[in-house]
Design a protein around this motif. Structure first.
Motif, mmCIF file in Angstrom:
data_model
loop_
_atom_site.group_PDB
_atom_site.id
_atom_site.type_symbol
_atom_site.label_atom_id
_atom_site.label_comp_id
_atom_site.label_asym_id
_atom_site.label_seq_id
_atom_site.Cartn_x
_atom_site.Cartn_y
_atom_site.Cartn_z
ATOM 1 N N GLY A 86 0.811 -1.216 0.000
ATOM 2 C CA GLY A 86 0.000 0.000 0.000
ATOM 3 C C GLY A 86 0.840 1.260 0.000
ATOM 4 N N CYS A 87 1.928 1.256 0.782
ATOM 5 C CA CYS A 87 2.824 2.417 0.816
ATOM 6 C C CYS A 87 3.514 2.621 -0.530
ATOM 7 N N ALA A 88 3.865 1.529 -1.201
ATOM 8 C CA ALA A 88 4.516 1.643 -2.509
ATOM 9 C C ALA A 88 3.577 2.289 -3.530
ATOM 10 N N ILE A 89 2.301 1.908 -3.500
ATOM 11 C CA ILE A 89 1.328 2.517 -4.418
ATOM 12 C C ILE A 89 1.151 3.993 -4.102
ATOM 13 N N ALA A 90 1.065 4.323 -2.800
ATOM 14 C CA ALA A 90 0.891 5.731 -2.409
ATOM 15 C C ALA A 90 2.108 6.563 -2.821
ATOM 16 N N MET A 91 3.308 6.006 -2.673
ATOM 17 C CA MET A 91 4.514 6.735 -3.060
ATOM 18 C C MET A 91 4.580 6.934 -4.567
ATOM 19 N N ALA A 92 4.166 5.913 -5.320
ATOM 20 C CA ALA A 92 4.173 6.042 -6.779
ATOM 21 C C ALA A 92 3.230 7.148 -7.242
ATOM 22 N N ILE A 93 2.091 7.295 -6.555
ATOM 23 C CA ILE A 93 1.152 8.363 -6.903
ATOM 24 C C ILE A 93 1.715 9.722 -6.506
ATOM 25 N N ASN A 94 2.325 9.784 -5.321
ATOM 26 C CA ASN A 94 2.838 11.052 -4.809
ATOM 27 C C ASN A 94 4.077 11.523 -5.559
ATOM 28 N N LEU A 95 4.858 10.589 -6.084
ATOM 29 C CA LEU A 95 6.125 10.929 -6.756
ATOM 30 C C LEU A 95 6.017 10.689 -8.264
ATOM 31 N N GLN A 96 4.934 11.127 -8.866
ATOM 32 C CA GLN A 96 4.726 10.862 -10.282
ATOM 33 C C GLN A 96 5.824 11.463 -11.150
ATOM 34 N N SER A 97 6.198 12.709 -10.890
ATOM 35 C CA SER A 97 7.205 13.360 -11.734
ATOM 36 C C SER A 97 8.562 12.689 -11.598
ATOM 37 N N GLU A 98 8.950 12.313 -10.352
ATOM 38 C CA GLU A 98 10.242 11.651 -10.151
ATOM 39 C C GLU A 98 10.266 10.273 -10.815
ATOM 40 N N VAL A 99 9.152 9.533 -10.671
ATOM 41 C CA VAL A 99 9.087 8.204 -11.293
ATOM 42 C C VAL A 99 9.135 8.321 -12.818
ATOM 43 N N ARG A 100 8.428 9.315 -13.359
ATOM 44 C CA ARG A 100 8.442 9.517 -14.812
ATOM 45 C C ARG A 100 9.854 9.854 -15.306
ATOM 46 N N ARG A 101 10.553 10.719 -14.593
ATOM 47 C CA ARG A 101 11.923 11.066 -14.987
ATOM 48 C C ARG A 101 12.833 9.844 -14.907
ATOM 49 N N PHE A 102 12.671 9.035 -13.853
ATOM 50 C CA PHE A 102 13.487 7.832 -13.699
ATOM 51 C C PHE A 102 13.272 6.874 -14.859
ATOM 52 N N LEU A 103 12.001 6.641 -15.224
ATOM 53 C CA LEU A 103 11.712 5.701 -16.304
ATOM 54 C C LEU A 103 12.172 6.250 -17.660
ATOM 55 N N GLU A 104 12.039 7.556 -17.872
ATOM 56 C CA GLU A 104 12.493 8.144 -19.134
ATOM 57 C C GLU A 104 13.999 7.988 -19.305
ATOM 58 N N GLN A 105 14.739 8.322 -18.259
ATOM 59 C CA GLN A 105 16.193 8.203 -18.351
ATOM 60 C C GLN A 105 16.619 6.744 -18.488
ATOM 61 N N LEU A 106 15.911 5.850 -17.798
ATOM 62 C CA LEU A 106 16.232 4.427 -17.893
ATOM 63 C C LEU A 106 15.931 3.897 -19.286
ATOM 64 N N GLY A 107 14.809 4.339 -19.883
ATOM 65 C CA GLY A 107 14.452 3.895 -21.222
ATOM 66 C C GLY A 107 15.399 4.417 -22.287
ATOM 67 N N ARG A 108 15.954 5.595 -22.089
ATOM 68 C CA ARG A 108 16.899 6.148 -23.052
ATOM 69 C C ARG A 108 18.310 5.601 -22.887
ATOM 70 N N GLY A 109 18.502 4.806 -21.841
ATOM 71 C CA GLY A 109 19.825 4.246 -21.617
ATOM 72 C C GLY A 109 20.800 5.197 -20.966
ATOM 73 N N LYS A 110 20.306 6.314 -20.436
ATOM 74 C CA LYS A 110 21.173 7.309 -19.797
ATOM 75 C C LYS A 110 21.259 7.001 -18.303
#
Length: 314
Positions: A86-110
């Motif tokens: 439950g805490c992981a889901i709440a954190m993912a909702i609260n940190l949307q911008s950070e998670v999006r940046r993490f996945l974008e950089q990971l997908g680009r291989g940077k």
């Protein structure tokens, strides 16, 4: 030199067991290093104090789940596991911008860029004070009422407000402050909540002071006195709509009237240690020591609980 045990010669399975144990210990060490690196990566990507506290609490939960499962505490492990999900889901909702940046950089291989904080260097405290004082000066000259609540040490809990207001989370500037308090805007009646170099909320409704001496003052002055009576780690700046006078409330007491130069002097004295609060991610060594100490303390507590439980059964 020590004597080699006879199992080395007579029991090949003993050698295999020892090698398997060595491999398991090596795998555990590698896993701990990877978890530590991932934790450091998350801290760098986030880089904000209150969010870091939330991440640290989540890490403690994961450690507790692992220990409970390894110690055979099935019910406790099940409950903690569900809480962690439950805490992981709440954190993912609260940190949307950070998670999006993490996945974008990971997908680009940077991958390397993930270890570089995206936050700009925090502004100096004197520049923030200048922005506030200049805005207050202009509002005072135009006789536009204003109320600012400024954190001084620890963060303020929203539950101390009567109404939290509208979330802004914007960089502070004199233009934005003057715009918010214009009488034609919807947020001009409430207070502006400032933390470090950012405006968190506007239109915040504060509790009023009930002191008899404050009934001669306007609502803004009573609100400034009321919140500073309840919360010690804040100060309030007030501009009177009728006279344009400037006041500073601290610990339920009003300091008035103030000139813009005197206000700047008081703000610099109280905000110099709180404006520069952008977090720099800790180095890997200090992070490892911190996690190790917290994990060791948690293990010791769980071991005491299990030993006391077993002794009671006996």
């Amino acid at each position: 030199m020590g004597v080699l045990p006879k199992q080395w010669l007579t029991d090949p399975s003993w050698i295999q067991a020892r090698l398997l144990q060595l491999v398991q210990n090596l795998g555990l060490a590698i896993e701990l290093v990877l978890v530590l690196a991932l934790t450091y990566l998350v801290l760098v990507v986030i880089g904000e104090r209150r969010t870091l506290w939330m991440v640290q609490g989540f890490i403690v939960l994961m450690v507790a789940v692992t220990l409970a499962q390894n110690l055979g505490l099935k019910v406790l492990g099940f409950v903690l596991d569900k809480i962690t999900i439950g805490c992981a889901i709440a954190m993912a909702i609260n940190l949307q911008s950070e998670v999006r940046r993490f996945l974008e950089q990971l997908g680009r291989g940077k991958i390397a860029s993930l270890f570089q904080s995206s936050h700009a260097p925090p502004p100096r405290s004197d520049s923030i004070t200048d922005e506030i004082v200049e805005a207050i000066k202009q509002l005072s000259q135009n006789r536009i009422g204003a109320l600012l609540i400024l954190e001084t040490n620890e963060p303020i809990d929203e539950r101390d407000f009567s109404v939290p207001g509208v979330r802004l989370n914007a960089e502070i500037s004199k233009e934005l402050l003057q715009t918010i308090f214009q009488t034609s805007t919807l947020l001009h009646d409430g207070a502006v909540w400032v933390r470090a170099s950012r405006i968190l909320s506007a239109g915040v409704i504060l509790p009023l002071s009930e002191r008899m001496a404050s009934r001669q003052l306007g609502t803004r002055h009573r609100a400034a006195m009321g919140i500073t009576e309840r919360v010690e780690n804040c100060i309030c700046v007030v501009v009177s709509e009728e006279t344009g006078s400037i006041s500073l409330a601290e610990r339920g007491t009003l300091n008035r009237p103030l000139t813009s130069s005197k206000l700047k002097e008081l703000l610099e004295a109280r905000l110099s240690n709180t404006v520069d609060r952008e977090v720099v991610a800790p180095n890997l060594r200090s992070l490892g020591r911190r996690i190790g100490s917290q994990g060791g303390a948690a293990i010791a507590r769980l071991l005491r609980l299990t030993s006391s439980a077993s002794s009671n059964k006996k």
